[in-house]
Motif scaffolding. Sequence first.
Motif, PDB file in Angstrom:
ATOM      1  N   PRO A   1       0.822  -1.294  -0.115  1.00 49.26           N
ATOM      2  CA  PRO A   1      -0.057   0.192   0.336  1.00 49.26           C
ATOM      3  C   PRO A   1       0.102   1.529   0.159  1.00 49.26           C
TER       4      PRO A   1
ATOM      5  N   LEU B   1       1.341   5.833  -0.227  1.00 46.50           N
ATOM      6  CA  LEU B   1       0.683   7.004  -0.145  1.00 46.50           C
ATOM      7  C   LEU B   1       1.978   8.111  -1.267  1.00 46.50           C
TER       8      LEU B   1
ATOM      9  N   GLU C   1       4.844   7.429  -2.865  1.00 41.69           N
ATOM     10  CA  GLU C   1       6.007   6.831  -2.524  1.00 41.69           C
ATOM     11  C   GLU C   1       6.662   6.679  -3.261  1.00 41.69           C
TER      12      GLU C   1
ATOM     13  N   ASP D   1      -2.597   4.751  -2.816  1.00 38.22           N
ATOM     14  CA  ASP D   1      -4.027   4.725  -1.877  1.00 38.22           C
ATOM     15  C   ASP D   1      -4.974   6.922  -2.388  1.00 38.22           C
TER      16      ASP D   1
ATOM     17  N   ASN E   1      -8.177   9.178  -0.987  1.00 37.50           N
ATOM     18  CA  ASN E   1      -7.242   8.499  -0.247  1.00 37.50           C
ATOM     19  C   ASN E   1      -8.365   7.564   1.234  1.00 37.50           C
TER      20      ASN E   1
ATOM     21  N   HIS F   1      -4.397   3.904   4.637  1.00 36.22           N
ATOM     22  CA  HIS F   1      -3.280   2.466   5.108  1.00 36.22           C
ATOM     23  C   HIS F   1      -4.094   1.403   4.932  1.00 36.22           C
TER      24      HIS F   1
ATOM     25  N   ALA G   1       5.649   0.285   1.935  1.00 33.98           N
ATOM     26  CA  ALA G   1       6.257   0.707   0.949  1.00 33.98           C
ATOM     27  C   ALA G   1       7.754   1.426   0.858  1.00 33.98           C
ATOM     28  N   ASP G   2       7.918   2.299   2.391  1.00 35.44           N
ATOM     29  CA  ASP G   2       9.175   3.641   2.500  1.00 35.44           C
ATOM     30  C   ASP G   2      10.585   2.781   3.098  1.00 35.44           C
TER      31      ASP G   2
ATOM     32  N   GLN H   1      10.419   0.698   5.527  1.00 36.99           N
ATOM     33  CA  GLN H   1      10.983   1.071   6.207  1.00 36.99           C
ATOM     34  C   GLN H   1      11.344  -0.905   7.537  1.00 36.99           C
TER      35      GLN H   1
ATOM     36  N   LYS I   1       6.864   9.139  19.778  1.00 36.73           N
ATOM     37  CA  LYS I   1       6.640   7.895  18.588  1.00 36.73           C
ATOM     38  C   LYS I   1       6.961   6.148  19.068  1.00 36.73           C
TER      39      LYS I   1
ATOM     40  N   ARG J   1      13.536  -2.830  12.156  1.00 35.09           N
ATOM     41  CA  ARG J   1      12.976  -1.569  11.595  1.00 35.09           C
ATOM     42  C   ARG J   1      13.782  -0.460  10.986  1.00 35.09           C
TER      43      ARG J   1
ATOM     44  N   ARG K   1      12.538   5.319   7.444  1.00 31.62           N
ATOM     45  CA  ARG K   1      12.866   5.641   5.833  1.00 31.62           C
ATOM     46  C   ARG K   1      13.347   5.672   5.495  1.00 31.62           C
TER      47      ARG K   1
ATOM     48  N   THR L   1       7.105  10.739   6.594  1.00 33.98           N
ATOM     49  CA  THR L   1       5.874  10.306   7.233  1.00 33.98           C
ATOM     50  C   THR L   1       4.742   9.997   6.492  1.00 33.98           C
ATOM     51  N   LYS L   2       3.947   9.320   6.834  1.00 33.28           N
ATOM     52  CA  LYS L   2       2.254  10.108   6.355  1.00 33.28           C
ATOM     53  C   LYS L   2       1.228   9.357   7.868  1.00 33.28           C
ATOM     54  N   TYR L   3       2.172   9.059   8.831  1.00 34.95           N
ATOM     55  CA  TYR L   3       1.279   8.651  10.099  1.00 34.95           C
ATOM     56  C   TYR L   3       2.128   8.957  10.601  1.00 34.95           C
TER      57      TYR L   3
ATOM     58  N   LYS M   1      -2.624  10.745  13.742  1.00 31.63           N
ATOM     59  CA  LYS M   1      -3.035  10.274  12.673  1.00 31.63           C
ATOM     60  C   LYS M   1      -2.403   8.429  13.446  1.00 31.63           C
TER      61      LYS M   1
HETATM   62  N1  UDP Z   1       0.009   4.537   3.559  1.00 31.67           N
HETATM   63  C1  UDP Z   1      -0.946   4.304   2.956  1.00 31.67           C
HETATM   64  N2  UDP Z   1      -2.001   5.970   2.897  1.00 31.67           N
HETATM   65  C2  UDP Z   1      -2.086   6.520   3.856  1.00 31.67           C
HETATM   66  C3  UDP Z   1      -1.421   6.546   4.226  1.00 31.67           C
HETATM   67  C4  UDP Z   1       0.383   6.259   4.752  1.00 31.67           C
HETATM   68  O1  UDP Z   1      -0.682   4.023   1.598  1.00 31.67           O
HETATM   69  O2  UDP Z   1      -2.847   6.994   4.065  1.00 31.67           O
HETATM   70  C5  UDP Z   1       0.289   3.852   3.673  1.00 31.67           C
HETATM   71  C6  UDP Z   1       2.521   4.757   3.303  1.00 31.67           C
HETATM   72  O3  UDP Z   1       3.097   5.094   2.307  1.00 31.67           O
HETATM   73  C7  UDP Z   1       3.195   3.588   3.755  1.00 31.67           C
HETATM   74  C8  UDP Z   1       2.394   2.693   4.548  1.00 31.67           C
HETATM   75  O4  UDP Z   1       1.024   3.284   4.184  1.00 31.67           O
HETATM   76  O5  UDP Z   1       3.808   2.396   2.187  1.00 31.67           O
HETATM   77  C9  UDP Z   1       3.119   3.067   6.097  1.00 31.67           C
HETATM   78  O6  UDP Z   1       3.005   4.394   6.291  1.00 31.67           O
HETATM   79  P1  UDP Z   1       4.204   5.864   6.852  1.00 31.67           P
HETATM   80  O7  UDP Z   1       5.762   4.476   6.291  1.00 31.67           O
HETATM   81  O8  UDP Z   1       3.669   7.146   6.425  1.00 31.67           O
HETATM   82  O9  UDP Z   1       3.662   4.857   8.253  1.00 31.67           O
HETATM   83  P2  UDP Z   1       5.090   5.353   9.460  1.00 31.67           P
HETATM   84  O10 UDP Z   1       6.167   3.797   9.314  1.00 31.67           O
HETATM   85  O11 UDP Z   1       5.743   6.505  10.006  1.00 31.67           O
HETATM   86  O12 UDP Z   1       4.377   4.855  11.057  1.00 31.67           O
END
Ligand code: UDP
Length: 315
Positions: free
Chosen positions: A13, A15, A17, A46, A74, A77, A98-99, A101, A135, A200, A203, A208-210, A214
Amino acid sequence: MTDKSQLITIIIPFLNEEENLPIIYSRCENVSNKIHIQFEYLFIDDGSSDKSIEIVKNLTLKNNNVKYIQFSRNFGHQKAITAGLKYCSGDAAIIIDADLQDPPEEIENLINKWKQGFDVVHAVRSKRKGEPRIKKVFAHIFYRIMSRITEIHMTVDSGDFRLINRKAIDALNSMPEQHRYMRGLAAWIGFNQGYINYVRDARLSGKTKYPFIKSLSLALNAITSFSGTPLRIIFYLGNFLCLISLAVAIYVFVAWNFIEQKIPAHAGTTYLTLAIFFVSGLQMLCMGILSQYIRRVFDEIKNRPLFIIKDTNIK
Ligand code: UDP
Ligand code: MG
């Protein structure tokens, strides 16, 4: 020789990237070649606004094992993961961010564990690199509270990076609920649940999208979807407050009428004001908790589709 009898779907998934997508594809392909198992890729867009979808479409031109689903906006996730599980055709699926991590090289360990007979294999983060301290602290506390207040056994410190076999995929696909905390659902279905440990990474690129807020809403969703404990707390709190105020009222009545104490003139107003603020704050808090559950009922009865697909190359 690649084992053609088994197919693993890699669900990605994403968003926005764009820089990470070609790299995750090639790193996963390296793993596929190394372990001689065929991978199918299912990219879920997404609602990206960058060039991500063009990059994925480019990949599909050169590789026939690449599939994509583009959402109409959107949807989040967790819904993107849901779509991936619904449309995957593998004997097992692996959900990966996708990032980068979640290192694709860990896929080999997930598959080994699956071959040992586990139906769901969670990847547990023994360390998280490159994430804000706040976080990490909140995540640490959240996973521990969650495992105490929920009725099912959830693996602590595992995100969405996991392997799910066909039996478990079918079980997850049979669950129609709107609020999808996939980590919880993957544990809820039962079967043989195993885990691996991994570190982990930070990125690779992009943001980050979180963000914190969120993540907090994901945590709230997890609690209200998988635990009735907050409702029980309200019940006990209400009882406790009633009993306490009754006891204090009796005490005051006896003290003032029979023991005769001197009380400062403004004491009454001060106490009363404080009590009003305290109790009304408490009532709002309790109503807030109740409304979270009612909102869930409301969302379920609307019975809307979980996501809407704008474009896909899946036939
Ligand atoms: N993502 C998504 N939709 C969203 C938010 C995030 O598909 O609304 C994807 C994002 O592209 C990534 C994965 O979910 O592949 C995890 O998000 P992110 O790395 O931003 O979160 P973190 O690892 O910082 O908690
Ligand atoms: Mg990430």
